[in-house]
Design a protein around this motif. Structure first.
Motif, PDB file in Angstrom:
ATOM      1  N   ARG A 198       7.728   9.958  -4.053  1.00 36.91           N
ATOM      2  CA  ARG A 198       6.993  10.845  -3.141  1.00 36.91           C
ATOM      3  C   ARG A 198       7.467  10.821  -1.703  1.00 36.91           C
ATOM      4  O   ARG A 198       6.996  11.632  -0.897  1.00 36.91           O
ATOM      5  N   ASP A 233       0.401   4.330  -0.975  1.00 37.28           N
ATOM      6  CA  ASP A 233      -0.179   5.563  -0.427  1.00 37.28           C
ATOM      7  C   ASP A 233      -0.315   5.486   1.090  1.00 37.28           C
ATOM      8  O   ASP A 233      -0.142   6.489   1.785  1.00 37.28           O
ATOM      9  N   GLY A 234      -0.625   4.289   1.596  1.00 34.16           N
ATOM     10  CA  GLY A 234      -0.701   4.103   3.049  1.00 34.16           C
ATOM     11  C   GLY A 234       0.646   4.364   3.710  1.00 34.16           C
ATOM     12  O   GLY A 234       0.729   5.008   4.761  1.00 34.16           O
ATOM     13  N   LEU A 290       3.080   6.245   2.461  1.00 37.05           N
ATOM     14  CA  LEU A 290       3.380   7.675   2.326  1.00 37.05           C
ATOM     15  C   LEU A 290       2.561   8.507   3.315  1.00 37.05           C
ATOM     16  O   LEU A 290       3.053   9.492   3.856  1.00 37.05           O
ATOM     17  N   ALA A 291       1.317   8.073   3.567  1.00 39.10           N
ATOM     18  CA  ALA A 291       0.428   8.831   4.454  1.00 39.10           C
ATOM     19  C   ALA A 291       0.932   8.852   5.904  1.00 39.10           C
ATOM     20  O   ALA A 291       0.513   9.695   6.690  1.00 39.10           O
ATOM     21  N   THR A 292       1.825   7.949   6.257  1.00 39.94           N
ATOM     22  CA  THR A 292       2.360   7.967   7.625  1.00 39.94           C
ATOM     23  C   THR A 292       3.288   9.159   7.845  1.00 39.94           C
ATOM     24  O   THR A 292       3.603   9.509   8.974  1.00 39.94           O
ATOM     25  N   GLY A 293       3.755   9.758   6.737  1.00 43.31           N
ATOM     26  CA  GLY A 293       4.711  10.872   6.850  1.00 43.31           C
ATOM     27  C   GLY A 293       6.067  10.411   7.368  1.00 43.31           C
ATOM     28  O   GLY A 293       6.884  11.225   7.809  1.00 43.31           O
ATOM     29  N   ASP A 324       0.856  -1.193   0.000  1.00 39.39           N
ATOM     30  CA  ASP A 324       0.000   0.000   0.000  1.00 39.39           C
ATOM     31  C   ASP A 324       0.895   1.246   0.000  1.00 39.39           C
ATOM     32  O   ASP A 324       1.197   1.819   1.047  1.00 39.39           O
TER      33      ASP A 324
END
Ligand SMILES: *Cc1c(COP(=O)(O)O)cnc(C)c1O
Length: 360
Positions: free
Chosen positions: A177, A143-144, A146-149, A141
């Motif tokens: 990204r 995007d998952g 990346l979403a953690t920052g 995942d």
């Protein structure tokens, strides 16, 4: 023995407080398929070097940063020698990279399930480990993650323990990204179709790690390496510190690259052939192994703990996983799985007949 005086409790670091010692939980067995090492053996030239070991390899310190090993590693990985960092196993390279790039309190994100040492090394560096479950068909995942920052994102392809590869577009998305460093663990690259190692230096912030513990059959010598941009590798090397690859290990590894690449490639090809045959045999037993590009297969089954115990009683060790994330669709039924190492076919036959009996 006198007891320690009271009031002088060991001043433990908070991050270390509940880190357990590594314990994969497998006993010694006649047939040991639990650790993904090369069950065909070690490169003959490496063994010759070890048998003829010169005294100076014992009395003197090894080369500071194993520079003699960098040229063959670089040629093999398709990069320049100053784009390589070595370590005491690739564990050491990963650990050093977390130390080099994570400030205490930063996040390290990784897919789950994946290499169990990553959250442990993360905590040892006072980082916050964040697991992001795989999706259906074992998809990473991106995007998952990346979403953690997260300051550091770890990917593993082929992934341990699932054996599955990370899709090209997921790797590229994360690399393009990610706000910080990406570690791409390729411990099983020799058994897979694709590697990212040669591209890593051009990406500046990507470290691809590899090892001589799996296809190269030299787990006992503890040699791993990472490739990336010159600036990145330099930081990892600082964190790694000097003298991490022993003199005997370095010499044996250099010999293996000089004389036995064909040996390594032949046995990796054989492992791939056996893996495909094993996959079919497991399906014939009604199991559903994940599509593997490594030298092991991962078999989700709600009865893994029980099956592992029965196999152990019959003299066959495989790795049992329990408590895996049930968010992964293929693990929803119980969060349990077996990971079975690939080796010469007679060992596979022995394991399969025991597994057949254990299932019955
Ligand atoms: C075996 C393995 C390693 C390598 O370990 P070494 O320290 O090089 O022996 C690294 N990553 C993964 C995913 C592994 O399975």
């Amino acid at each position: 023995m006198t007891a320690a005086p009271s009031g002088t409790a060991l001043p433990l670091r908070a991050a270390y407080h509940d880190i357990p010692l590594y314990s994969p939980g497998t006993a010694t067995c006649a047939v040991d398929l639990s650790d993904n090492t090369n069950l065909w053996g070690a490169p003959p030239s490496a063994l010759r070097v070890l048998r003829a070991a010169a005294e100076d390899a014992v009395t003197r310190y090894p080369v500071l940063y194993a520079t003699g090993l960098k040229a063959p590693l670089a040629a093999y990985a398709g990069v320049a020698a100053d784009e390589v960092v070595t370590g005491c196993g690739s564990d050491d390279v990963i650990d050093a990279a977390l130390r080099a790039f994570g400030e205490p309190g930063d996040r390290v994100a990784y897919p789950a399930p994946s290499f169990s040492m990553v959250p442990v090394f993360g905590r040892m560096s006072a980082l916050e480990p964040v697991a992001v479950p795989l999706g259906g068909d074992w998809a990473v995942d991106a995007d998952g993650l990346l979403a953690t920052g997260a300051r550091i994102i770890y990917l593993c392809s082929p992934n341990n323990p699932t054996g599955t590869v990370t899709a090209r577009d997921a790797v590229l998305r994360v690399v393009e990204r990610a706000p910080g460093v990406v570690i791409l663990d390729e411990a099983y690259a020799e058994f897979a179709q694709e590697s990212w190692a040669a591209r890593a230096p051009g990406w500046e912030r990507v470290l691809v790690t590899r090892t001589l513990s799996k296809a190269f059959g030299m787990a006992g010598l503890r040699v791993g390496y990472g490739v990336g941009s010159r600036a990145l590798v330099r930081e990892v090397e600082k964190a790694r510190g000097p003298y991490k690859v022993g003199a005997l290990a370095e010499r044996a590894a250099i010999a293996a690259f000089a004389h036995d690449l064909a040996w390594v490639r032949e046995h990796a090809a054989e492992a791939v052939a056996v893996r495909e045959r094993l996959d079919a045999a497991l399906r014939a037993l009604g199991l559903a192994p994940a599509p593997s590009e490594a030298n092991f297969v991962f078999v989700p089954t709600p009865r893994a703990a029980l099956l592992g115990r029965r196999l152990q009683e019959m003299g066959v060790a495989v790795r049992v996983f329990t408590g895996l994330p049930r968010e992964v669709p293929e693990l929803a039924a119980g969060g349990e799985a077996l990971r079975i190492g690939v080796g010469p076919w007679p060992l596979m036959e022995k394991m399969l007949s025991c597994l057949d009996e254990a299932l019955g």
